[in-house]
Design a protein around this motif. Structure first.
Motif, PDB file in Angstrom:
ATOM      1  N   PHE A 604      -8.596  -6.947 -10.583  1.00 48.48           N
ATOM      2  CA  PHE A 604      -8.724  -5.633 -10.910  1.00 48.48           C
ATOM      3  C   PHE A 604      -9.325  -5.346 -12.246  1.00 48.48           C
ATOM      4  CE2 PHE A 604      -7.274  -1.905 -12.640  1.00 48.48           C
ATOM      5  CZ  PHE A 604      -7.609  -0.659 -11.877  1.00 48.48           C
ATOM      6  N   ASP A 605     -10.607  -4.586 -11.907  1.00 50.59           N
ATOM      7  CA  ASP A 605     -11.796  -4.471 -13.374  1.00 50.59           C
ATOM      8  C   ASP A 605     -11.970  -5.637 -13.589  1.00 50.59           C
ATOM      9  OD1 ASP A 605     -11.600  -1.850 -13.190  1.00 50.59           O
ATOM     10  OD2 ASP A 605     -10.059  -1.309 -14.458  1.00 50.59           O
ATOM     11  N   GLY A 606     -12.369  -7.130 -12.799  1.00 51.79           N
ATOM     12  CA  GLY A 606     -12.889  -7.660 -13.757  1.00 51.79           C
ATOM     13  C   GLY A 606     -11.668  -8.907 -13.832  1.00 51.79           C
ATOM     14  N   ARG A 607     -10.578  -9.007 -13.800  1.00 54.66           N
ATOM     15  CA  ARG A 607      -9.084  -9.147 -14.104  1.00 54.66           C
ATOM     16  C   ARG A 607      -8.844  -9.708 -13.031  1.00 54.66           C
ATOM     17  NH1 ARG A 607      -6.329  -4.802 -18.352  1.00 54.66           N
ATOM     18  NH2 ARG A 607      -6.808  -4.371 -16.879  1.00 54.66           N
ATOM     19  N   LEU A 619       1.056   0.965  -5.066  1.00 57.05           N
ATOM     20  CA  LEU A 619      -0.403   0.177  -5.460  1.00 57.05           C
ATOM     21  C   LEU A 619      -0.868   1.249  -5.914  1.00 57.05           C
ATOM     22  CD1 LEU A 619      -1.376  -2.573  -2.901  1.00 57.05           C
ATOM     23  CD2 LEU A 619      -0.247  -3.014  -5.249  1.00 57.05           C
ATOM     24  N   PRO A 620      -1.445   2.509  -5.576  1.00 56.18           N
ATOM     25  CA  PRO A 620      -1.700   3.456  -5.945  1.00 56.18           C
ATOM     26  C   PRO A 620      -1.409   3.887  -7.715  1.00 56.18           C
ATOM     27  CG  PRO A 620      -1.249   3.805  -4.143  1.00 56.18           C
ATOM     28  CD  PRO A 620      -1.052   2.804  -4.003  1.00 56.18           C
ATOM     29  N   THR A 621      -0.394   3.911  -7.704  1.00 55.81           N
ATOM     30  CA  THR A 621       0.371   3.952  -9.378  1.00 55.81           C
ATOM     31  C   THR A 621      -0.368   3.153 -10.650  1.00 55.81           C
ATOM     32  OG1 THR A 621       2.240   5.262  -8.199  1.00 55.81           O
ATOM     33  CG2 THR A 621       2.229   4.678 -10.755  1.00 55.81           C
ATOM     34  N   ILE A 622       0.081   1.732  -9.387  1.00 48.06           N
ATOM     35  CA  ILE A 622      -0.865   0.483 -10.745  1.00 48.06           C
ATOM     36  C   ILE A 622      -2.237   0.536 -10.879  1.00 48.06           C
ATOM     37  CG2 ILE A 622      -1.165  -1.964 -10.420  1.00 48.06           C
ATOM     38  CD1 ILE A 622       1.516  -1.546  -9.354  1.00 48.06           C
ATOM     39  N   PHE A 623      -3.164   0.724  -9.145  1.00 45.98           N
ATOM     40  CA  PHE A 623      -4.362   0.341  -9.665  1.00 45.98           C
ATOM     41  C   PHE A 623      -5.737   1.575  -9.018  1.00 45.98           C
ATOM     42  CE2 PHE A 623      -3.083  -3.297  -8.065  1.00 45.98           C
ATOM     43  CZ  PHE A 623      -3.205  -4.343  -8.508  1.00 45.98           C
ATOM     44  N   MET A 628      -7.224   2.802  -2.142  1.00 52.14           N
ATOM     45  CA  MET A 628      -7.057   2.827  -0.306  1.00 52.14           C
ATOM     46  C   MET A 628      -8.562   3.658   0.372  1.00 52.14           C
ATOM     47  SD  MET A 628      -4.414   5.788  -1.092  1.00 52.14           S
ATOM     48  CE  MET A 628      -3.666   6.536   0.604  1.00 52.14           C
ATOM     49  N   ASP A 629      -9.603   3.818  -0.342  1.00 48.85           N
ATOM     50  CA  ASP A 629     -10.813   4.247   0.207  1.00 48.85           C
ATOM     51  C   ASP A 629     -11.102   2.190   0.844  1.00 48.85           C
ATOM     52  OD1 ASP A 629     -10.735   6.659  -0.615  1.00 48.85           O
ATOM     53  OD2 ASP A 629     -11.317   6.303  -2.844  1.00 48.85           O
ATOM     54  N   ASP A 630     -10.848   1.286   0.476  1.00 55.81           N
ATOM     55  CA  ASP A 630     -11.485  -0.242   1.350  1.00 55.81           C
ATOM     56  C   ASP A 630     -10.725  -0.673   1.244  1.00 55.81           C
ATOM     57  OD1 ASP A 630     -13.929  -1.349   1.520  1.00 55.81           O
ATOM     58  OD2 ASP A 630     -14.632  -1.937  -0.011  1.00 55.81           O
ATOM     59  N   ILE A 631     -11.381  -1.977   1.780  1.00 56.16           N
ATOM     60  CA  ILE A 631     -10.234  -3.171   1.952  1.00 56.16           C
ATOM     61  C   ILE A 631     -10.259  -3.567   0.661  1.00 56.16           C
ATOM     62  CG2 ILE A 631     -10.105  -5.011   3.455  1.00 56.16           C
ATOM     63  CD1 ILE A 631     -11.712  -4.287   5.699  1.00 56.16           C
ATOM     64  N   ILE A 632      -8.737  -4.503  -0.104  1.00 55.47           N
ATOM     65  CA  ILE A 632      -8.774  -4.573  -0.933  1.00 55.47           C
ATOM     66  C   ILE A 632      -7.631  -6.548  -0.200  1.00 55.47           C
ATOM     67  CG2 ILE A 632      -7.793  -3.282  -2.231  1.00 55.47           C
ATOM     68  CD1 ILE A 632      -4.700  -3.580  -1.801  1.00 55.47           C
ATOM     69  N   HIS A 633      -8.893  -7.310  -1.663  1.00 57.43           N
ATOM     70  CA  HIS A 633      -8.416  -8.640  -1.124  1.00 57.43           C
ATOM     71  C   HIS A 633      -6.796  -9.522  -2.038  1.00 57.43           C
ATOM     72  CE1 HIS A 633     -11.799  -8.584   1.024  1.00 57.43           C
ATOM     73  NE2 HIS A 633     -12.855  -7.875   0.168  1.00 57.43           N
ATOM     74  N   PHE A 634      -6.335  -9.305  -1.015  1.00 61.33           N
ATOM     75  CA  PHE A 634      -5.029 -10.356  -2.216  1.00 61.33           C
ATOM     76  C   PHE A 634      -5.137 -12.139  -1.906  1.00 61.33           C
ATOM     77  CE2 PHE A 634      -1.602  -6.758  -1.813  1.00 61.33           C
ATOM     78  CZ  PHE A 634      -2.824  -6.449  -3.079  1.00 61.33           C
ATOM     79  N   GLU A 635      -4.731 -12.610  -3.118  1.00 60.56           N
ATOM     80  CA  GLU A 635      -4.823 -14.101  -2.915  1.00 60.56           C
ATOM     81  C   GLU A 635      -3.081 -15.041  -2.314  1.00 60.56           C
ATOM     82  OE1 GLU A 635      -7.318 -15.776  -5.774  1.00 60.56           O
ATOM     83  OE2 GLU A 635      -9.082 -15.154  -5.486  1.00 60.56           O
TER      84      GLU A 635
END
Length: 848
Positions: A604-607, A619-623, A628-635
């Motif tokens: 998030f924001d390069g971090r 997640l909307p509260t954190i990020f 919600m507009d795009d697909i996010i990536h988790f590891e």
């Protein structure tokens, strides 16, 4: 037979005029007219008019000359076959008139005309004859049913003899008989007319003095050794055994050049043409389309080292030829891999232009065919026009004619043209059905923990992704709206492509891992969609640039409501992975252990941030709402519990292979069973030729201009083979280019015959299709002598070659495999027919 243009009525009329008005009477009339007075002007004028009329009459024709119809005795070095055929025909027929062998592709009405014996005898008496007369008898031919017809067999008498001789294999007998003299293979050019032997060693044989001079550079190194062994009585050497069995050095990804050269050098007539230095007379240094003879000379150098130096060199370096090609064709320069078929096409064209005997080629325009004339005559004229600019040994043996027929879809106007070619590119027909294997991963939060399941769906090649989803929904039970089809890279363990519904199924590579995930619709904005990749993490190593993290397994694609807290998201992910969390068949890791050793990381924001597993925030509260507009990536990091090295650690660990464990549906098992029992993707070479001659609609970039409609139209085009060359180069189109990042290879097995490729049904036999009076069919039987193989995928692969030697007496049964420097005998001939076959070299069995 009588040459074209020699019609009877005008000549008989000329003879009648000459008989009525002899030249002596004309002179007397002229003398008399000069001494008469003015009162005889009218009669003088009438005599002059008659004299002028006689001068305008056509000249008297010369003797009958059929030399252009008769096959020459040498025929570029293949005299052994022709002379033997003549002798056999003479022995078979008492009449010497039938022993004249004719050139092939002769067309009645263009090259010759048929006359009764009495008419031909009269013309020969009047005008004389400067060539052997040609006699062909009218025979009865059977038609369909019980009907018979009368026709003239133009070739059958000597074609039958030539076919019998050419079909006999001479793999063990290296000597041939010409007349009463026994001859051997020439050590220089390979001709079976080597009568003279080397005076020093007595082993090397030559057909003429020039071959001996050309071979001395290579023979002098072994001549003294052979002579010494001969004097000692220990001479036991067969110079023919290793003839041409020499490898080519790889100069850096030049296997495409080596494989092409090994097949090209087994074209016996052209190899003999270069080895005997007959090519040097034909070099055209003025041709701006050629290379000034540089490619031809470099090609000759490599050939001589391969054939004349066979007993001295294990390998030969084609450096001279590669440099000559790079100089005029920069696309083949450097050390990158190139296409062997493209090189063969360029090499044939370059050799033809370098050896073109036409020094000042005229401007020639290939006109459209006049539909009111016979196609056989139009085809003969088209070939003659092309020969006005092209006359070389390569053109005579490698070039043929296409006949293309275009039909306008609006006015139905038919346009026919003839075009020359030096190779045939055949598309490999695809099966009507495409079998797609799909791995389905259900929403385990709803169905409970379960393993991914493999399915196989069969549907037409023209279908799209939406049709694939519909069929997959039927067999798997997953609603169509909840299926997301993706492509997974098994090496990077990451999602690469999310297929759109309108895309065709051809966009799915033949060899790929296609995964269908059960998720909410991507258009549902109340859901958050994310991809999850697995990483094994060793906590004992310091994380420097991710060196303690290793990707593994199949990624996950899930969706959840935007109101889900981080703890709920963590629970849902656990339901997906709990099935894989097993140490062995009896022990599994508990959820508590997984919660302790699993971490979810994202950027998030390069971090790089860790998602708190027990937090109640969404997640909307954190990020923010942007997630919600795009697909996010988790590891998903598996800390100290995944063994990627399979070393058998003492502590309880999950092996990474657990994450590739799947179940198989009945549809997939049935598909695997069919693949194991047979090869459904195999096609024959005849099917490729049938597909080549099928009509096709021209696309927007290749439209035809219709002279009737006065505009460009998408015509229906049909291409057929009109004149097949003696050496047929067949290119199987195995590579498909769909886009910048979408290139694939068709690995279908094409079943091609090693001997007896019959192309008679694919070639209109000259005027036989239009003239029932003449049977001028030529046996279109071809035998294979060379194969270029390609292993690997497009742009990254390796080329090899299979080839066998042949000459006038037939083809050998022994094949050799050429893999750059390595040359080995082929133990199993059936292995030559493989899915790796890329370019095929065929020779016409009746090679005249």
């Amino acid at each position: 037979m009588f040459p074209p243009g020699a019609t009877l009525p005008p000549y008989l009329e000329q003879d009648r005029n000459e008989a009525l008005h002899p030249k002596t009477d004309e002179k007397k009339k002229k003398k008399k007219s000069t001494t008469t007075d003015d009162s005889s002007t009218s009669s003088e004028d009438s005599d002059e008019d008659e004299s002028i009329t006689l001068k305008k009459s056509p000249p008297r024709p010369g003797a009958i000359d059929n030399t252009s119809l008769i096959l020459p005795n040498n025929n570029e070095g293949w005299c052994c076959t022709i002379e033997s055929a003549r002798n056999e025909v003479v022995g078979k027929n008492e009449n010497q008139d039938d022993t004249v062998l004719l050139r092939n592709h002769l067309v009645r009405g263009y090259h010759y005309e048929l006359l009764p014996r009495e008419a031909y005898g009269a013309l020969r008496t009047w005008y004389g004859e400067s060539s052997p007369h040609i006699v062909r008898r009218v025979v009865s031919a059977e038609l369909a049913g019980a009907c018979t017809t009368q026709c003239v067999e133009l070739y059958s008498e000597h074609w039958d003899v030539m076919t019998r001789r050419s079909s006999s294999v001479s793999s063990s007998n290296h000597s041939s008989s010409v007349g009463n003299n026994t001859s051997f293979k020439c050590s220089a050019c390979g001709s079976p007319t080597g009568k003279k032997s080397c005076q020093k060693c007595g082993v090397a044989r030559y057909c003429n003095r020039k071959c001996q001079v050309n071979h001395w550079t290579y023979h002098k190194k072994t001549c003294s050794i052979l002579n010494k062994r001969k004097e000692e009585g220990s001479l036991d050497v067969n110079l023919d055994s290793g003839w041409g069995r020499v490898g080519l050095n790889n100069l850096g990804n030049t296997c495409f050049l080596n494989s092409a050269m090994q097949c090209m050098m087994h074209v016996a007539p052209m190899t003999r043409y270069f080895l005997s230095d007959r090519y040097s007379v034909d070099i055209n240094t003025q041709n701006i389309l050629g290379t000034g003879g540089k490619v031809a000379k470099a090609y000759s150098e490599v050939l001589k080292e391969l054939w004349m130096g066979s007993h001295q060199y294990q390998n030969v370096s084609p450096t001279a030829l590669k440099r000559a090609i790079e100089l005029f064709a920069p696309q083949f320069s450097g050390a990158s891999q190139q296409d062997s078929a493209e090189l063969i096409t360029y090499l044939l064209d370059a050799l033809h232009e370098d050896l073109n005997r036409v020094k000042n080629p005229p401007y020639v325009e290939m006109p459209d065919v006049d539909l009111g004339r016979k196609l056989s005559i139009s085809g003969a004229e088209a070939w003659q026009l092309s020969c006005l600019r092209n006359d070389s040994f390569v053109y005579d043996n490698f070039y043929g004619l296409y006949k293309s027929k275009c039909v306008c879809p609006q006015c139905n106007k038919v346009t026919i043209k003839f075009d020359p070619f030096n190779h045939i590119t055949l598309e490999i027909p695809q099966q009507p059905l495409r079998h797609v294997a799909v791995l389905v991963i259900r929403d385990c939060a709803e169905t409970g923990p379960e393993l991914p399941t493999k399915y196989c769906v069969s549907l037409p090649n023209t279908s799209n992704i939406n049709s694939l989803k519909e069929r997959l929904s039927e067999v798997s039970g997953v609603p169509l709206s909840r299926l997301s089809l993706c492509d997974v890279d098994p090496k990077k363990h990451a999602l690469t492509t999310l297929y759109e519904n309108r895309k065709p199924i051809s966009a799915i590579p033949q060899v790929s891992l296609t995964v269908a995930y059960e998720t909410a619709s991507l258009e549902d904005k109340t859901q958050i969609h994310c991809t999850i990749a697995h990483f094994a993490v060793d906590s004992n190593l310091v994380d420097v640039g991710g060196i303690n993290r290793r990707p593994f397994g199949i990624p996950i694609f899930i969706s959840f409501d935007a109101s889900f807290s981080c703890a709920q998201i963590f629970e849902k992910i656990l339901m997906y992975v709990i099935s894989f969390a097993r140490v062995d068949s009896s022990r599994s890791i508990s959820k508590e252990a997984l919660r302790t050793n699993l971490r979810i990381r994202t950027e998030f924001d390069g971090r790089s941030l860790l998602i708190p597993s027990g937090a109640k925030e969404t997640l909307p509260t954190i990020f923010g709402n942007g997630c919600m507009d795009d697909i996010i990536h988790f590891e998903l990091e598996w800390v100290d519990i995944v063994d990627c090295d399979s070393n058998g650690s003492s502590k309880a660990q999950i092996h990474w292979s657990n994450f590739t464990t799947t179940d198989c549906h009945a549809s997939y098992l049935e598909h695997e069973k069919k693949l194991g029992s047979s090869d459904p993707s195999s096609v024959s070479l005849y099917e490729c030729f049938d597909s080549f001659t099928q009509p096709e609609r021209l696309d927007d970039e290749n439209m035809l201009y219709c002279s009737n409609c006065k505009k460009h139209v998408q015509a229906m085009k049909t291409v057929t083979l009109w004149r097949i060359p003696k050496i047929l180069v067949v290119h199987l189109k195995r590579f498909e280019y769909r886009g910048t990042f979408d290139r694939s290879k068709i690995g279908v097995l094409v079943d091609f015959p090693l001997d007896g490729l019959d192309l008679e049904s694919h070639t209109p036999q000259s005027s036989a299709v239009e003239d029932d009076m003449v049977d001028d069919r030529i046996p279109m039987m071809y035998d294979l002598f060379g194969v270029v193989n390609h292993y690997g995928r497009m742009g990254y692969g390796h080329y090899t070659a299979h080839a066998r030697r042949w000459d006038e007496t037939g083809a050998e049964q022994e094949w050799a495999e050429f893999d750059d420097e390595n040359v080995t005998d082929v133990a199993n001939v059936d292995s030559i027919v493989s899915p790796a076959a890329y370019v095929l070299f065929y020779k016409r069995r009746v090679f005249l």
